[in-house]
Design an enzyme around this catalytic site. Sequence first.
Site, PDB file in Angstrom:
ATOM      1  N   LYS A 184       0.507   3.492  -2.869  1.00  0.00           N
ATOM      2  CA  LYS A 184      -0.716   4.263  -3.138  1.00  0.00           C
ATOM      3  C   LYS A 184      -0.507   5.772  -3.245  1.00  0.00           C
ATOM      4  O   LYS A 184      -0.997   6.391  -4.189  1.00  0.00           O
ATOM      5  CB  LYS A 184      -1.793   3.918  -2.096  1.00  0.00           C
ATOM      6  CG  LYS A 184      -2.351   2.510  -2.297  1.00  0.00           C
ATOM      7  CD  LYS A 184      -3.230   2.079  -1.143  1.00  0.00           C
ATOM      8  CE  LYS A 184      -3.734   0.649  -1.381  1.00  0.00           C
ATOM      9  NZ  LYS A 184      -4.371   0.088  -0.187  1.00  0.00           N
ATOM     10  N   TYR A 204      -5.157   4.166   7.397  1.00  0.00           N
ATOM     11  CA  TYR A 204      -6.488   3.533   7.368  1.00  0.00           C
ATOM     12  C   TYR A 204      -7.354   4.029   8.530  1.00  0.00           C
ATOM     13  O   TYR A 204      -7.354   5.209   8.855  1.00  0.00           O
ATOM     14  CB  TYR A 204      -6.382   2.006   7.362  1.00  0.00           C
ATOM     15  CG  TYR A 204      -5.314   1.504   6.439  1.00  0.00           C
ATOM     16  CD1 TYR A 204      -5.418   1.733   5.062  1.00  0.00           C
ATOM     17  CD2 TYR A 204      -4.201   0.859   6.928  1.00  0.00           C
ATOM     18  CE1 TYR A 204      -4.428   1.286   4.206  1.00  0.00           C
ATOM     19  CE2 TYR A 204      -3.212   0.412   6.077  1.00  0.00           C
ATOM     20  CZ  TYR A 204      -3.326   0.635   4.719  1.00  0.00           C
ATOM     21  OH  TYR A 204      -2.364   0.206   3.891  1.00  0.00           O
ATOM     22  N   TYR A 221      -2.592  -2.777 -10.607  1.00  0.00           N
ATOM     23  CA  TYR A 221      -2.611  -2.586  -9.146  1.00  0.00           C
ATOM     24  C   TYR A 221      -1.827  -3.694  -8.444  1.00  0.00           C
ATOM     25  O   TYR A 221      -1.006  -3.433  -7.559  1.00  0.00           O
ATOM     26  CB  TYR A 221      -4.060  -2.525  -8.651  1.00  0.00           C
ATOM     27  CG  TYR A 221      -4.168  -2.520  -7.151  1.00  0.00           C
ATOM     28  CD1 TYR A 221      -3.852  -1.377  -6.417  1.00  0.00           C
ATOM     29  CD2 TYR A 221      -4.551  -3.666  -6.443  1.00  0.00           C
ATOM     30  CE1 TYR A 221      -3.929  -1.376  -5.031  1.00  0.00           C
ATOM     31  CE2 TYR A 221      -4.632  -3.673  -5.060  1.00  0.00           C
ATOM     32  CZ  TYR A 221      -4.315  -2.525  -4.356  1.00  0.00           C
ATOM     33  OH  TYR A 221      -4.372  -2.521  -2.984  1.00  0.00           O
ATOM     34  N   SER A 229       0.801  -1.236   0.000  1.00  0.00           N
ATOM     35  CA  SER A 229       0.000   0.000   0.000  1.00  0.00           C
ATOM     36  C   SER A 229       0.829   1.279   0.000  1.00  0.00           C
ATOM     37  O   SER A 229       0.293   2.355  -0.220  1.00  0.00           O
ATOM     38  CB  SER A 229      -0.913   0.027   1.212  1.00  0.00           C
ATOM     39  OG  SER A 229      -2.086  -0.679   0.913  1.00  0.00           O
ATOM     40  N   VAL A 281       1.057  -3.794   3.859  1.00  0.00           N
ATOM     41  CA  VAL A 281       0.874  -5.060   4.584  1.00  0.00           C
ATOM     42  C   VAL A 281       2.119  -5.942   4.598  1.00  0.00           C
ATOM     43  O   VAL A 281       2.166  -6.928   5.330  1.00  0.00           O
ATOM     44  CB  VAL A 281      -0.316  -5.896   4.052  1.00  0.00           C
ATOM     45  CG1 VAL A 281      -1.635  -5.295   4.469  1.00  0.00           C
ATOM     46  CG2 VAL A 281      -0.232  -6.093   2.562  1.00  0.00           C
TER      47      VAL A 281
HETATM   48  N1  GLN Z   1      -1.851  -5.501  -2.099  1.00  0.00           N
HETATM   49  C1  GLN Z   1      -2.525  -5.248  -0.883  1.00  0.00           C
HETATM   50  C2  GLN Z   1      -4.019  -5.386  -1.026  1.00  0.00           C
HETATM   51  O1  GLN Z   1      -4.622  -4.822  -1.868  1.00  0.00           O
HETATM   52  C3  GLN Z   1      -2.174  -3.879  -0.382  1.00  0.00           C
HETATM   53  C4  GLN Z   1      -2.828  -3.575   0.938  1.00  0.00           C
HETATM   54  C5  GLN Z   1      -1.947  -2.945   1.944  1.00  0.00           C
HETATM   55  O2  GLN Z   1      -0.733  -2.898   1.837  1.00  0.00           O
HETATM   56  N2  GLN Z   1      -2.558  -2.450   2.986  1.00  0.00           N
HETATM   57  O3  GLN Z   1      -4.637  -6.111  -0.292  1.00  0.00           O
END
Ligand code: GLN
Length: 631
Positions: A85, A259, A207, A82, A277
């Site tokens: 992003k 988040y 993505y 993420s 994550v």
């Molecule tokens: N690739 C992960 C997902 O879409 C990214 C989420 C994250 O890093 N919080 O679930």
Amino acid sequence: MPDHLRDDDRLRHQDADRHANVIQELLGELHASFSGVREGRVADYIPELAKACPDDFGIVIATSGGRIYEIGDTRKEFTIQSISKPFIYALALKTLSFDFMASKIDVEPSGEAFNAISLDPDSGKPRNPMINAGAIAASAQICDADPGGAVELLLEYFEELAGRRLTINEDVYRSEKETGHRNRAIGHLLRNFNIIESDPEPALDLYFQQCAISVTCRDLAVMAATLACQGRNPFTGGHPLSYDITVRVLALMGTCGMYDFAGQWLHDVGIPAKSGVAGGVMAVIPGRLGIATYSPPLDNFGNSVRGVAVCRQLSVGVGLSLFNQYYQADATIRRSYQGSQRKSRRWRSDRELEVLAPHRDEVRIIHVQGVLDFGGIEQLASELVRLSNDVRILILDLAHVTECPMESSDLLDRQLCSIEDDGVEILLSRAGRLPLVSKTDWSITDRIDAYEHLDSALEAAEELLLSWYRPQAVAGGSGGGPDLPEQGFLAPLSEEHRRLLAECMVRRAFVAGDFVIRRGDPGDELFLVRSGSFDIALDIKTGDGHCHSTRLATFGPGLCFGEIGFVAQTPRTADIIATQPGECWVLHRSDFEALSASHPDVVIALLKALTCDIGAKLSQTSVQLTLMEHY
Ligand code: GLN
């Protein structure tokens, strides 16, 4: 391929340093105090991520000055997830437009988990680009803009951000592609609302690939430092993002980056950040530094437990919260003093000195320092407005201004021009490095005289005073010059002595650029300026090891030079150059000696005059030097 990080000279120096660096020590302490933390779980909903080692732990700080501090597993690769992003959203803003992106994605915190199906019930717009829904929507726009080249565009862009070529971890990519049904559902919902306007599969594929870009903790710190520097990578000098995009992205990281923990995070830590994550956390102190941590075990929000702890400790322990900014005392004015405290290095005849003496304090010299942002301009403006009632000339020395941001340079323009409109002359000195170009169609440097050296600005101020206050009779003095050296240091001599001396002197003409004296020449001539202007130039080695050619003094009509070598019979220690066409009376040593034999009384009178002249110069120099110590 730029690979500035592996090959950074500064890093090698740092490694070779024998003395402990307190920042490095701080990282060591943080690492030691949190490496025992056992809470959290490594993400396993993407099967490939479950293979991460829970003990891996790295911390890196990358500064806006281009220095790096690191401890632990900082070179181990993991997937960005993420943390891609904010960068993908920035790329979408760059590739498309602010308005277009506003029509696709909102910028409100969702207060929900990263993978929530968080869309506006009416428009179907994702709440923000920091959650999966918003990120997939952003990737879709990039994908739509260039379906064939999107992956390569992405990798090139990340290369600029990190300062090295990055690759995609194919195993993680495939693992998520096979299991990412929830993200696929989000993609199709976005398609339903026409946020994605074509088949969502290619966008989802992009993505999954962007999330699987392999980075190290160092890479993330450099990327964070790039955000800290308004989009300029301080390690490569590249400029992958503009300041207005960076501002938007940092704001979103502040409100949505962690988040549904974002509100608590901003409250407790106060630093824009983004987590992933795979265990990465990237935090940005705007203008200062980037922080990155890597530790795979996650808390219930999906944020790295140790990463959150390190950032929290840094925020509280060393005051990094955005909301804990040290107040800016009035530090913009480094020094401010009256014109009588500092004379130019143009030596002046007694008559000019007399004219200048009562008016010198109509000049004010202000040394400005630091960043001329809004706060800096406010301090400067208040000082300038206060002073402009009492002075006719303001010299603004900008040598120690480190930055004049575009947003505030307009205010500086307006303040300076309004002071000039009120009849105060403004002379800028040493402004050369600064981009003093306003957003309007003119810039202050078009209207206001700018000088490369403070000394030239001081001289220009004196010339202005002379042009305002010099009686007409004196004004003629520098034109053709007298036939006999009756001005300046020879004034105390009797007419008879001057006549005898003049018989021994020859007139010598120079064109601009002529060397009158060269360093190392024998000192067997004495010069009396009849017309023109002559500079003593010396190469000075400054503290930074650079050699600058600088003027020590300038001589005009009625003044003498070359007297030290002449009296001491030593070789010349500096060059003397004609800066305008001019003439000197020159006394050669052999004629001086002949005169000593035939008319010792003339020679005694000459030596007396020279002693007074040298004494006056020495005294002025000492006063100036001493004054400088007090500033
Ligand atoms: N690739 C992960 C997902 O879409 C990214 C989420 C994250 O890093 N919080 O679930």
